[in-house]
Design a protein around this motif. Structure first.
Motif, mmCIF file in Angstrom:
data_model
loop_
_atom_site.group_PDB
_atom_site.id
_atom_site.type_symbol
_atom_site.label_atom_id
_atom_site.label_comp_id
_atom_site.label_asym_id
_atom_site.label_seq_id
_atom_site.Cartn_x
_atom_site.Cartn_y
_atom_site.Cartn_z
ATOM 1 N N MET A 1 0.811 -1.199 0.000
ATOM 2 C CA MET A 1 0.000 0.000 0.000
ATOM 3 C C MET A 1 0.852 1.260 0.000
ATOM 4 N N ARG A 2 2.019 1.214 0.664
ATOM 5 C CA ARG A 2 2.842 2.419 0.739
ATOM 6 C C ARG A 2 3.438 2.789 -0.606
ATOM 7 N N ASP A 3 3.622 1.822 -1.471
ATOM 8 C CA ASP A 3 4.157 2.116 -2.796
ATOM 9 C C ASP A 3 3.100 2.665 -3.744
ATOM 10 N N LEU A 4 1.877 2.646 -3.321
ATOM 11 C CA LEU A 4 0.789 3.145 -4.163
ATOM 12 C C LEU A 4 0.945 4.640 -4.436
ATOM 13 N N ILE A 5 1.356 5.407 -3.427
ATOM 14 C CA ILE A 5 1.571 6.847 -3.622
ATOM 15 C C ILE A 5 2.661 7.077 -4.658
ATOM 16 N N TRP A 6 3.756 6.323 -4.552
ATOM 17 C CA TRP A 6 4.850 6.504 -5.514
ATOM 18 C C TRP A 6 4.421 6.084 -6.916
ATOM 19 N N LEU A 7 3.590 5.066 -7.013
ATOM 20 C CA LEU A 7 3.070 4.651 -8.315
ATOM 21 C C LEU A 7 2.222 5.760 -8.923
ATOM 22 N N ILE A 8 1.381 6.381 -8.116
ATOM 23 C CA ILE A 8 0.545 7.485 -8.596
ATOM 24 C C ILE A 8 1.418 8.651 -9.041
ATOM 25 N N VAL A 9 2.447 8.965 -8.257
ATOM 26 C CA VAL A 9 3.344 10.069 -8.602
ATOM 27 C C VAL A 9 4.046 9.790 -9.921
ATOM 28 N N VAL A 10 4.559 8.585 -10.081
ATOM 29 C CA VAL A 10 5.256 8.236 -11.323
ATOM 30 C C VAL A 10 4.308 8.309 -12.516
ATOM 31 N N LEU A 11 3.105 7.802 -12.363
ATOM 32 C CA LEU A 11 2.136 7.855 -13.457
ATOM 33 C C LEU A 11 1.778 9.296 -13.812
ATOM 34 N N LEU A 12 1.635 10.163 -12.803
ATOM 35 C CA LEU A 12 1.315 11.561 -13.078
ATOM 36 C C LEU A 12 2.459 12.265 -13.794
ATOM 37 N N VAL A 13 3.689 11.983 -13.370
ATOM 38 C CA VAL A 13 4.844 12.612 -14.024
ATOM 39 C C VAL A 13 4.977 12.119 -15.458
ATOM 40 N N ILE A 36 -0.080 18.207 -8.744
ATOM 41 C CA ILE A 36 -0.588 17.139 -7.880
ATOM 42 C C ILE A 36 0.538 16.176 -7.517
ATOM 43 N N ALA A 37 1.368 15.820 -8.487
ATOM 44 C CA ALA A 37 2.488 14.915 -8.223
ATOM 45 C C ALA A 37 3.467 15.532 -7.231
ATOM 46 N N VAL A 38 3.771 16.808 -7.380
ATOM 47 C CA VAL A 38 4.708 17.474 -6.473
ATOM 48 C C VAL A 38 4.116 17.559 -5.070
ATOM 49 N N ILE A 39 2.841 17.844 -4.966
ATOM 50 C CA ILE A 39 2.194 17.911 -3.651
ATOM 51 C C ILE A 39 2.256 16.550 -2.959
ATOM 52 N N LEU A 40 2.018 15.483 -3.702
ATOM 53 C CA LEU A 40 2.096 14.149 -3.107
ATOM 54 C C LEU A 40 3.507 13.820 -2.643
ATOM 55 N N ILE A 41 4.508 14.198 -3.414
ATOM 56 C CA ILE A 41 5.897 13.953 -3.019
ATOM 57 C C ILE A 41 6.229 14.743 -1.755
ATOM 58 N N LEU A 42 5.867 16.018 -1.720
ATOM 59 C CA LEU A 42 6.150 16.839 -0.548
ATOM 60 C C LEU A 42 5.427 16.308 0.690
#
Length: 51
Positions: A1-13, A36-42
């Motif tokens: 589940m924790r990698d889901l955020i990174w997957l979303i960020v990568v897909l958005l980028v 949105i991707a930058v906000i999720l990373i921050l």
């Protein structure tokens, strides 16, 4: 589940890069994706939480 955020960020980028080069006329929508991707990373970096 924790990698889901990174997957979303990568897909958005990736979506932003494809959209930026393939459809330059849609600049506002594409920049919303990158924001949105930058906000999720921050959020991930500042909270230090594992999701």
């Amino acid at each position: 589940m924790r990698d889901l955020i990174w997957l979303i960020v990568v897909l958005l980028v990736i979506g932003w890069l494809v959209g930026y080069f393939a459809f330059p006329d849609l600049g506002s929508i594409i920049h919303i994706l990158i924001v949105i991707a930058v906000i999720l990373i921050l959020y991930k970096l500042l909270t230090g939480r594992r999701m």
